[in-house]
Design an enzyme around this catalytic site. Sequence first.
Site, PDB file in Angstrom:
ATOM      1  N   CYS A 170       0.797  -1.224   0.000  1.00 44.08           N
ATOM      2  CA  CYS A 170       0.000   0.000   0.000  1.00 44.08           C
ATOM      3  C   CYS A 170       0.830   1.276   0.000  1.00 44.08           C
ATOM      4  CB  CYS A 170      -0.953  -0.006   1.195  1.00 44.08           C
ATOM      5  SG  CYS A 170      -2.131  -1.373   1.127  1.00 44.08           S
ATOM      6  N   HIS A 310      -2.564   8.596   5.772  1.00 42.71           N
ATOM      7  CA  HIS A 310      -2.930   7.281   5.234  1.00 42.71           C
ATOM      8  C   HIS A 310      -4.379   6.991   5.621  1.00 42.71           C
ATOM      9  CE1 HIS A 310      -2.287   3.272   3.680  1.00 42.71           C
ATOM     10  NE2 HIS A 310      -2.752   2.750   4.808  1.00 42.71           N
ATOM     11  N   GLU A 321      -0.718   6.024  13.292  1.00 43.06           N
ATOM     12  CA  GLU A 321      -0.404   7.200  12.489  1.00 43.06           C
ATOM     13  C   GLU A 321      -0.473   8.478  13.324  1.00 43.06           C
ATOM     14  OE1 GLU A 321      -1.605   8.697   8.009  1.00 43.06           O
ATOM     15  OE2 GLU A 321      -2.914   7.313   9.071  1.00 43.06           O
ATOM     16  N   LYS A 342      -9.380   8.644   1.914  1.00 38.74           N
ATOM     17  CA  LYS A 342      -9.955   7.295   1.845  1.00 38.74           C
ATOM     18  C   LYS A 342     -11.385   7.286   2.356  1.00 38.74           C
ATOM     19  CE  LYS A 342      -5.629   4.676   2.253  1.00 38.74           C
ATOM     20  NZ  LYS A 342      -4.671   5.792   2.490  1.00 38.74           N
ATOM     21  N   HIS A 347      -9.868   2.637  -0.226  1.00 37.79           N
ATOM     22  CA  HIS A 347      -8.445   2.289  -0.187  1.00 37.79           C
ATOM     23  C   HIS A 347      -8.112   1.434  -1.402  1.00 37.79           C
ATOM     24  CE1 HIS A 347      -4.530   1.244   0.947  1.00 37.79           C
ATOM     25  NE2 HIS A 347      -4.716   0.774   2.176  1.00 37.79           N
ATOM     26  N   PHE A 406       1.014  -3.268   4.563  1.00 37.06           N
ATOM     27  CA  PHE A 406       1.297  -4.583   5.130  1.00 37.06           C
ATOM     28  C   PHE A 406       2.736  -4.979   4.781  1.00 37.06           C
ATOM     29  CE2 PHE A 406      -3.376  -6.212   5.122  1.00 37.06           C
ATOM     30  CZ  PHE A 406      -3.643  -5.389   6.193  1.00 37.06           C
TER      31      PHE A 406
END
Length: 423
Positions: A170, A310, A321, A342, A347, A406
């Site tokens: 990502c 994010h 975050e 998002k 996403h 990830f």
Amino acid sequence: MTGRRVVITGIDVLAPGGVGVKQFWDQLNAGRTATRGITFFDPTPFRSRVAAEIDFDPESHGLSPQESRRMDRAAQFAVVAARGAVADSGLDVAGLDPYRVGVTVGSAVGATTGLDEEYRIVSDGGRLRLVDHGYAVPHLYDYLVPSSFAAEVAWAVGAEGPSTVVSTGCTSGIDSVGYAVELIREGAVDVMIAGSSDAPISPITMACFDAIKATTPRHDDPATASRPFDGTRNGFVLGEGAAVFVLEELGAARARGAHIYAEIAGYATRSNAYHMTGLRPDGAEMAEAIRAALDEARMNPSEIDYINAHGSGTKQNDRHETAAFKRSLGEHAYRTPVSSIKSMIGHSLGAIGSLEIAASALAMEHNVVPPTANLHTPDPECDLDYVPLTARDQLTDAVLTVGSGFGGFQSAMVLARAQRGDA
């Protein structure tokens, strides 16, 4: 290293709810969501049945029937966005040395949509253990190798320099642009066509995220399913899309009178070497990426006017975050508006980082901070200014945009006005 400064002179975007830069920005500025119940296939068997889909007709966006047949959906997105970015830049690529023009395309899952569909066909809906390849699309090999994305974009724009696919989950959308910037800075190329594309809304992707309960099971009101930083959030909404940029050396862009959206002033990436999906609550590795990006940009934390987060809408990401912003920016984090797009476009995995770079550049262009939609009940552990529900007018000279993926990938990029540092 030559120390050359790199700027964005062309942008094009394909996003849920808005194909093209104007439609994309209008949607973000309005705080309008594009999440809905899945229509691409029957989602009944799945835990999560919502997504942010693009209404996309290849022919209406300039792809021939042969191109549409040859390319997976994500590759189609990349080619359309690349052509649009070049047109937006006004750059005559045909008049350049083709060996000095390169391509980087980011993608987390490659041609997942095409592979999933072709397996369904060659296995007769999963009934055949030995599949019949005679029913496969002739270009199935191109679906298998993500490098085909970069090849398609290079062919579309006439680039014969470095051509690369960056796949770091990502963070691919930030990392692909960051890599392109370094190629220009070191003098290997003069122009890069850089961005990312993913079209992951398919049964296999939904099953993968269902297995780890990363996506939201909120189906009653899909438009409000994506809720970054909200206390009621329970997972992200899968999306799709692409954003591609024309990157040039600042002096050359000015010499030809190009419109300059922003300078990419700093970039860094780090890994937590910790867990495939888990995040440490202190945000240390993202904070380190932010500090390194600021150092490269030669900027202090107090110079950041907006953070494009994010903001996936998972509990651990949003807390991680938030901690990273406090750790890297100190007290300035409490004075800096933060938002997650998002909440509106979902996403899109490897594509989202480039879409967020586009949003950051447009926030600077319009001096408007886009909102975080669906943020009604803030999580007490997420106690920064997340610009809930409504866009905010604000002079924006420098933006921090970040990504988390990830595998422990953490990336950060600083965009600034190109006039910064002029005598």
